[in-house]
Design a protein around this motif. Structure first.
Motif, PDB file in Angstrom:
ATOM      1  N   GLU A 104      20.306  57.130  60.263  1.00  0.00           N
ATOM      2  CA  GLU A 104      20.728  57.725  61.443  1.00  0.00           C
ATOM      3  C   GLU A 104      21.832  58.748  61.432  1.00  0.00           C
ATOM      4  O   GLU A 104      21.925  59.629  62.341  1.00  0.00           O
ATOM      5  CB  GLU A 104      21.638  56.182  62.363  1.00  0.00           C
ATOM      6  N   ALA A 105      22.670  58.838  60.373  1.00  0.00           N
ATOM      7  CA  ALA A 105      23.578  59.899  60.296  1.00  0.00           C
ATOM      8  C   ALA A 105      22.696  61.179  59.701  1.00  0.00           C
ATOM      9  O   ALA A 105      23.147  62.441  60.505  1.00  0.00           O
ATOM     10  CB  ALA A 105      24.543  59.677  59.119  1.00  0.00           C
ATOM     11  N   LYS A 106      21.638  61.123  59.242  1.00  0.00           N
ATOM     12  CA  LYS A 106      20.848  62.237  58.844  1.00  0.00           C
ATOM     13  C   LYS A 106      20.183  62.790  60.022  1.00  0.00           C
ATOM     14  O   LYS A 106      20.243  64.090  60.370  1.00  0.00           O
ATOM     15  CB  LYS A 106      19.665  61.817  57.789  1.00  0.00           C
ATOM     16  N   GLU A 107      19.775  61.973  60.821  1.00  0.00           N
ATOM     17  CA  GLU A 107      19.178  62.332  62.065  1.00  0.00           C
ATOM     18  C   GLU A 107      20.046  63.010  63.015  1.00  0.00           C
ATOM     19  O   GLU A 107      19.706  63.748  63.908  1.00  0.00           O
ATOM     20  CB  GLU A 107      18.434  60.944  62.996  1.00  0.00           C
ATOM     21  N   ALA A 108      21.333  62.484  63.045  1.00  0.00           N
ATOM     22  CA  ALA A 108      22.540  63.060  63.819  1.00  0.00           C
ATOM     23  C   ALA A 108      23.162  64.310  63.290  1.00  0.00           C
ATOM     24  O   ALA A 108      24.030  64.759  63.689  1.00  0.00           O
ATOM     25  CB  ALA A 108      23.870  62.182  64.015  1.00  0.00           C
ATOM     26  N   GLY A 109      22.550  64.931  62.171  1.00  0.00           N
ATOM     27  CA  GLY A 109      22.775  66.135  61.794  1.00  0.00           C
ATOM     28  C   GLY A 109      23.810  66.125  60.624  1.00  0.00           C
ATOM     29  O   GLY A 109      24.357  67.284  60.231  1.00  0.00           O
ATOM     30  N   PHE A 110      23.938  65.082  60.095  1.00  0.00           N
ATOM     31  CA  PHE A 110      24.947  64.899  58.952  1.00  0.00           C
ATOM     32  C   PHE A 110      24.379  65.237  57.467  1.00  0.00           C
ATOM     33  O   PHE A 110      23.109  64.963  57.267  1.00  0.00           O
ATOM     34  CB  PHE A 110      25.500  63.599  58.689  1.00  0.00           C
ATOM     35  N   LEU A 111      24.983  65.583  56.638  1.00  0.00           N
ATOM     36  CA  LEU A 111      24.655  65.746  55.090  1.00  0.00           C
ATOM     37  C   LEU A 111      25.000  64.404  54.559  1.00  0.00           C
ATOM     38  O   LEU A 111      26.216  63.618  54.766  1.00  0.00           O
ATOM     39  CB  LEU A 111      25.532  66.765  54.557  1.00  0.00           C
ATOM     40  N   THR A 112      23.893  63.679  54.068  1.00  0.00           N
ATOM     41  CA  THR A 112      24.001  62.139  53.696  1.00  0.00           C
ATOM     42  C   THR A 112      24.188  62.041  52.221  1.00  0.00           C
ATOM     43  O   THR A 112      23.391  62.703  51.511  1.00  0.00           O
ATOM     44  CB  THR A 112      23.110  61.437  54.466  1.00  0.00           C
ATOM     45  N   VAL A 113      24.853  61.074  51.936  1.00  0.00           N
ATOM     46  CA  VAL A 113      24.880  60.802  50.372  1.00  0.00           C
ATOM     47  C   VAL A 113      24.820  59.107  50.317  1.00  0.00           C
ATOM     48  O   VAL A 113      25.583  58.461  50.996  1.00  0.00           O
ATOM     49  CB  VAL A 113      26.314  61.172  49.542  1.00  0.00           C
ATOM     50  N   PHE A 114      24.036  58.607  49.457  1.00  0.00           N
ATOM     51  CA  PHE A 114      24.019  57.216  49.244  1.00  0.00           C
ATOM     52  C   PHE A 114      23.716  56.718  47.634  1.00  0.00           C
ATOM     53  O   PHE A 114      22.862  57.278  47.018  1.00  0.00           O
ATOM     54  CB  PHE A 114      22.701  56.779  49.974  1.00  0.00           C
ATOM     55  N   PHE A 115      24.768  55.987  47.116  1.00  0.00           N
ATOM     56  CA  PHE A 115      24.366  55.400  45.741  1.00  0.00           C
ATOM     57  C   PHE A 115      24.892  54.116  45.648  1.00  0.00           C
ATOM     58  O   PHE A 115      25.758  53.625  46.282  1.00  0.00           O
ATOM     59  CB  PHE A 115      25.078  56.628  44.928  1.00  0.00           C
ATOM     60  N   SER A 116      24.577  53.557  44.512  1.00  0.00           N
ATOM     61  CA  SER A 116      24.983  52.247  44.382  1.00  0.00           C
ATOM     62  C   SER A 116      26.419  52.263  43.254  1.00  0.00           C
ATOM     63  O   SER A 116      26.174  53.240  42.293  1.00  0.00           O
ATOM     64  CB  SER A 116      23.814  51.509  43.472  1.00  0.00           C
ATOM     65  N   ALA A 117      27.279  51.458  43.465  1.00  0.00           N
ATOM     66  CA  ALA A 117      28.400  51.311  42.506  1.00  0.00           C
ATOM     67  C   ALA A 117      27.738  50.953  41.032  1.00  0.00           C
ATOM     68  O   ALA A 117      28.757  50.833  40.227  1.00  0.00           O
ATOM     69  CB  ALA A 117      29.595  50.293  43.069  1.00  0.00           C
ATOM     70  N   ARG A 118      26.759  50.352  41.076  1.00  0.00           N
ATOM     71  CA  ARG A 118      26.213  49.864  39.740  1.00  0.00           C
ATOM     72  C   ARG A 118      25.564  51.147  38.847  1.00  0.00           C
ATOM     73  O   ARG A 118      25.233  51.018  37.692  1.00  0.00           O
ATOM     74  CB  ARG A 118      24.950  48.982  40.042  1.00  0.00           C
ATOM     75  N   ASP A 119      25.750  52.148  39.386  1.00  0.00           N
ATOM     76  CA  ASP A 119      25.308  53.495  38.973  1.00  0.00           C
ATOM     77  C   ASP A 119      26.468  54.463  38.804  1.00  0.00           C
ATOM     78  O   ASP A 119      26.187  55.481  37.636  1.00  0.00           O
ATOM     79  CB  ASP A 119      24.280  54.151  39.613  1.00  0.00           C
ATOM     80  N   ILE A 120      27.245  54.424  39.381  1.00  0.00           N
ATOM     81  CA  ILE A 120      28.568  55.398  39.251  1.00  0.00           C
ATOM     82  C   ILE A 120      29.750  54.760  39.027  1.00  0.00           C
ATOM     83  O   ILE A 120      30.242  53.636  40.019  1.00  0.00           O
ATOM     84  CB  ILE A 120      28.429  56.214  40.695  1.00  0.00           C
ATOM     85  N   TRP A 121      30.751  55.082  38.363  1.00  0.00           N
ATOM     86  CA  TRP A 121      31.998  54.622  38.118  1.00  0.00           C
ATOM     87  C   TRP A 121      32.745  54.788  39.290  1.00  0.00           C
ATOM     88  O   TRP A 121      32.656  55.958  39.967  1.00  0.00           O
ATOM     89  CB  TRP A 121      32.801  55.320  36.847  1.00  0.00           C
ATOM     90  N   LEU A 122      33.438  53.906  39.979  1.00  0.00           N
ATOM     91  CA  LEU A 122      34.473  54.191  40.971  1.00  0.00           C
ATOM     92  C   LEU A 122      35.738  54.185  40.575  1.00  0.00           C
ATOM     93  O   LEU A 122      36.740  54.726  41.671  1.00  0.00           O
ATOM     94  CB  LEU A 122      34.188  53.016  41.971  1.00  0.00           C
ATOM     95  N   TYR A 123      36.216  53.913  39.252  1.00  0.00           N
ATOM     96  CA  TYR A 123      37.852  53.606  38.961  1.00  0.00           C
ATOM     97  C   TYR A 123      38.397  55.043  38.922  1.00  0.00           C
ATOM     98  O   TYR A 123      39.627  55.162  39.189  1.00  0.00           O
ATOM     99  CB  TYR A 123      37.857  52.985  37.772  1.00  0.00           C
ATOM    100  N   ASP A 124      37.513  56.167  38.623  1.00  0.00           N
ATOM    101  CA  ASP A 124      37.958  57.329  38.850  1.00  0.00           C
ATOM    102  C   ASP A 124      37.443  58.213  39.815  1.00  0.00           C
ATOM    103  O   ASP A 124      36.246  58.561  39.806  1.00  0.00           O
ATOM    104  CB  ASP A 124      37.919  57.824  37.174  1.00  0.00           C
ATOM    105  N   PHE A 125      38.132  58.643  40.601  1.00  0.00           N
ATOM    106  CA  PHE A 125      37.441  59.476  41.966  1.00  0.00           C
ATOM    107  C   PHE A 125      36.612  60.653  41.603  1.00  0.00           C
ATOM    108  O   PHE A 125      35.779  61.172  42.250  1.00  0.00           O
ATOM    109  CB  PHE A 125      38.483  59.726  42.886  1.00  0.00           C
ATOM    110  N   LYS A 126      37.032  61.128  40.403  1.00  0.00           N
ATOM    111  CA  LYS A 126      36.027  62.506  40.153  1.00  0.00           C
ATOM    112  C   LYS A 126      34.707  62.154  39.887  1.00  0.00           C
ATOM    113  O   LYS A 126      34.128  62.990  40.315  1.00  0.00           O
ATOM    114  CB  LYS A 126      36.659  63.169  38.989  1.00  0.00           C
TER     115      LYS A 126
END
Length: 400
Positions: free
Chosen positions: A66-88
């Motif tokens: 829906e966000a993409k349809e509304a003209g947003f740049l969208t990002v989707f990922f799983s926390a199982r693939d990317i570390w969250l403890y360091d925001f970089k």
């Protein structure tokens, strides 16, 4: 009946619905946030939770679409693939999916339009300066106008980090041909922005700026800059969905992203900082999705880190579901809206969409009542119980 659209997507059984409804949470977000608040410069963080197979991932994917349809740049990922403890690490993943070069090209096209030209008329492989030269308009005034537009768009933009703005200005200028960068210089800029290991930021000094390495301390500022870049390149904003955050309390997960106590608390602190800082962002919406276990686990879950839990918990909970709530519990939403008739319709639609495997049988009114009771007593997801009953596995378990 179409209000069940965002919950009917259970596991891999995606059941398309034909009608929209303002009762749906995603529709509500679409109307209130994606078409009003966020494009007007707002920012928001939402948390979506629920029991197993309550439709969390489907809802996040649906909201992303829906966000993409509304003209947003969208990002989707799983926390199982990317570390969250360091925001970089979060920033680098967002930057990767945002495709920086794509944003730079869109900014270049916007500058070309602002100067009264159409980038579609520029031959492939030629820059805007090459095109002006072929039109006998490559004079000092045109070049000065390009530099002025670059400066206003980037270097004088108060929302952007100064180093990020200079890097984007150089890349955009290279795209336009004013000034043209050496290939090695472009590689250095991308190496800095993407956090390549071994890269020395002092290599950027010859380009006229001396940035610091991107770390957890300045990554949020870089994300603000990226969001602004998305906005000035023509997007309504940045929509980021992060699923499977319950990996933080997944005791069975001993993969590459296994969270120790220290890294789990660093993650909670990173999210807490994002919550506190969100009002300083513009045109951005975060949605975190996780299993209910992340709330229920008092030793390792959100409640174990009071600084974060105090900021996101709903202190007053009424009987009526609050669509503005920051924490959306899909099971509570389902319990408040489902009737036996809706469950029968859900089962019938599931039957019409099952292509192989067990022959489904739509549930009757008695079974629908049983499912509502089972959900209340056992804390099971209603869509999960409907699927099991329709495919027969629920009745088999009861007989056993």
């Amino acid at each position: 009946m179409d209000r069940i659209k965002d919950i009917i997507m259970v596991g891999n059984d995606i059941i398309p619905m034909q009608n929209n409804s303002s009762d749906r949470i995603v529709d509500f977000w679409n109307a209130r946030y994606l078409h009003e608040f966020i494009p007007a410069g707002g920012s928001k963080i939402k948390f979506v939770t629920g029991l197993e197979e309550s439709g969390k991932t489907s809802m996040l994917r649906q909201a992303t679409a829906e966000a993409k349809e509304a003209g947003f740049l969208t990002v989707f990922f799983s926390a199982r693939d990317i570390w969250l403890y360091d925001f970089k690490f979060v920033f680098f993943e967002i930057l990767r999916q945002a495709r920086l070069e794509h944003l730079i090209i869109r900014c270049s096209d916007a500058i070309i339009r602002q100067m009264g030209f159409d980038s579609a008329n520029i031959p492939t492989g030629k820059t805007f300066i090459d095109f002006l030269a072929s039109e006998n308009r490559n004079d000092a005034l045109e070049r000065l106008e390009i530099r002025n537009l670059l400066r206003k768009r980037f270097k004088e933009n108060p929302v952007m980090d100064n180093s990020f703005a200079i890097a984007c200005s150089l890349l955009c200028g290279d795209c336009l041909g004013q000034p043209k960068l050496e290939p090695e210089s472009k590689e250095h800029i991308f190496a800095w922005l993407t956090g390549q290991k071994g890269f020395r930021v002092t290599s950027l000094r010859p380009l006229g700026f001396s940035p610091v390495r991107i770390s957890k301390f300045n990554a949020r500022r870089m994300l603000m800059s990226l969001c602004e870049l998305a906005r000035i390149s023509g997007y309504a904003g940045l929509f980021i969905a992060i699923d499977d955050v319950d990996v933080l309390v997944d005791k069975a997960n001993y993969g590459l992203l296994h969270y120790t106590k220290m890294r789990r608390e660093d993650t909670y602190e990173s999210i807490r900082e994002l919550v506190d800082d969100i009002d300083n962002f513009n045109n951005i919406m975060f949605v975190f999705g996780f299993d209910r276990s992340l709330i229920d686990d008092e030793k390792m879950g959100l409640k174990s880190y009071q600084a974060l839990w105090m900021r996101i918990q709903n202190e007053v909970v009424s009987e009526r579901f609050n669509k503005f709530a920051d924490v959306i519990d899909l099971n509570r939403l389902a319990s408040s809206m489902y009737t036996p008739e809706m469950l029968i319709e859900l089962s019938q639609q599931l039957c019409s969409n099952v292509k192989e495997g067990k022959i489904p049988v739509p549930i009757n009114a008695d079974m629908a009542e049983q499912i509502l009771t089972l959900s209340r007593l056992n804390g099971k997801s209603i869509p999960l119980l409907v699927r099991q009953a329709t495919l027969g596995s629920l009745m088999e378990k009861q007989e056993q």
